[in-house]
Design an enzyme around this catalytic site. Structure first.
Site, PDB file in Angstrom:
ATOM      1  N   PRO A  75       0.825  -1.210   0.000  1.00  0.00           N
ATOM      2  CA  PRO A  75       0.000   0.000   0.000  1.00  0.00           C
ATOM      3  C   PRO A  75       0.859   1.260   0.000  1.00  0.00           C
ATOM      4  CG  PRO A  75      -0.946  -1.607   1.467  1.00  0.00           C
ATOM      5  CD  PRO A  75       0.369  -2.184   1.001  1.00  0.00           C
ATOM      6  N   CYS A  76       0.409   2.230  -0.788  1.00  0.00           N
ATOM      7  CA  CYS A  76       1.287   3.353  -1.097  1.00  0.00           C
ATOM      8  C   CYS A  76       0.720   4.693  -0.664  1.00  0.00           C
ATOM      9  CB  CYS A  76       1.531   3.393  -2.600  1.00  0.00           C
ATOM     10  SG  CYS A  76      -0.001   3.476  -3.569  1.00  0.00           S
TER      11      CYS A  76
END
Length: 380
Positions: A75-76
């Site tokens: 996840p960014c």
């Protein structure tokens, strides 16, 4: 006969990367996804038996198979231009769990994808340190920011791709497409090539009432791509706003009396909001709230200046968004309308993943041939 290559997909989402790698003949041995609806969509398309629904930190080491390739995008949100940009965001630490799986799976190659700014982050520097003297020191890293439209996807979506290899350095794939075709490069794919011909006026605003059991729970769906072609019920003022926006235009095309106060007072920036796509160009990035025109360039591209009857004043449907993300038309989806939109927007375009898969597959094949040649030489 070409050998089937094995794969682990981490932070798999609804399966965008696996779609691309599967196109190139890879077989998924394990997929890990924390979001229930996304994991259900993945399982619906690739099988539940090898899908681990849960926190990657809870995946036991002994359940990690040895495979040829590990892929995934931690996840960014902490790195994203739309996020907090907080390097201490716990979501940004999940790449360390990714490396734990790499250490146990012992792949020939791993592929890590993330947002454009990841390669400029403090966490990326730590990743380089792990490759220099840490748990992935036997892997050579190569990376780049790739634009999906340069690889046959009808969407201008940039992603950082990191390729780690212990069979020799593997550079990211070179583009196959360009804005203007030249030499060996084909022209960019367009919105028209992906969504033209679909009903301009969807017949419903709802998903069918349907549910299925998965992972000891129940989720809405599965739904076909055709069933994702539903519309919304915008207010009359919204429809009037849409009607003023030509292809490639946006909020600056609205007359003053239709501007909300926040836009009237903000005279620069956010140029793509309330935007309309162009038939003859790729879309801009499909985000998780593509069903809200105030979030980006998501109005349907059909609009004729001299013929108001030939204007389609609506946002793109979930089906159209999924096609622009390069999902196949036989894909099946689980979750609510909002959950499915999130899955679509968070996915890696399948065509971009396929381009990386081809590059990795060729490198593995070349390394295998080299080993065969060396063995033959020794035998002689």
């Amino acid at each position: 006969m070409t050998e089937t290559l094995s794969l682990i997909d981490l932070f798999a989402g609804c399966g965008g990367m696996t779609v691309g790698f599967a196109r190139e003949g890879f077989r998924s041995e394990l997929a890990v996804e924390f979001d229930f609806a996304a994991a259900a969509t993945y399982a619906q398309n690739f099988g539940e038996s090898h899908t681990f629904f849960g926190d990657i930190a809870d995946l036991p080491d002994e359940d990690i198979p040895e495979v040829d390739v590990v892929i995934g995008g931690p996840p960014c949100q902490g790195f994203s231009n739309l996020g907090s940009r907080d390097v201490d965001d716990p979501r940004n630490k999940l790449w360390k769990e990714y490396l734990r799986v790499v250490a146990h799976a012992r792949p020939k190659v791993f592929v890590l994808e993330n947002v454009q700014r990841f390669s400029k982050s403090a966490e990326f520097d730590l990743l380089l340190a792990e490759a220099d003297h840490g748990c992935i020191q036997e892997y050579e890293l190569r990376w780049g920011v790739l634009l999906a439209s340069d690889y046959g996807v009808a969407q201008r979506r940039p992603r950082t791709i990191v390729i780690g290899s212990r069979i020799g350095a593997i550079d990211p794939p070179t583009p196959t497409h360009a804005r203007i075709a030249h030499a060996d490069l084909k022209p960019w794919k367009t919105v028209k090539e992906r969504i033209d011909g679909l009903p301009e006026r969807p017949s419903t605003t709802e998903l069918p009432v349907r549910s299925t059991d998965v992972f000891d729970g129940t989720v809405q769906g599965p739904f076909s791509m055709e069933e994702l072609h539903f519309g919304r019920n915008p207010r009359p003022m919204s429809l009037e706003r849409y009607d003023h926006v030509p292809p490639g235009g946006g909020r600056f095309d609205l007359p003053d009396h239709l501007l909300p106060r926040c836009w009237r007072e903000k005279t620069s920036g956010t140029t793509d909001v309330m935007g309309r796509m162009k038939w003859d160009a790729p879309s801009l990035t499909i985000r998780t709230e593509f069903f809200k025109p105030e979030k980006g360039q998501y109005l349907h591209p059909q609009w004729e200046a001299n013929n108001p009857a030939r204007r389609v004043n609506r946002v793109i449907t979930h089906r159209e968004a999924a096609l622009l993300q390069d999902f196949p038309d036989h894909y099946r989806w689980c979750g609510s309308k909002t959950q499915i939109a999130k899955q679509i927007g968070n996915a890696v375009p399948a065509g971009l993943a396929a381009a990386v898969a081809r590059q990795v597959k060729a490198a593995i094949a070349a390394a295998g041939q080299e080993n065969d040649d060396d063995g033959f030489a020794e035998a002689v």
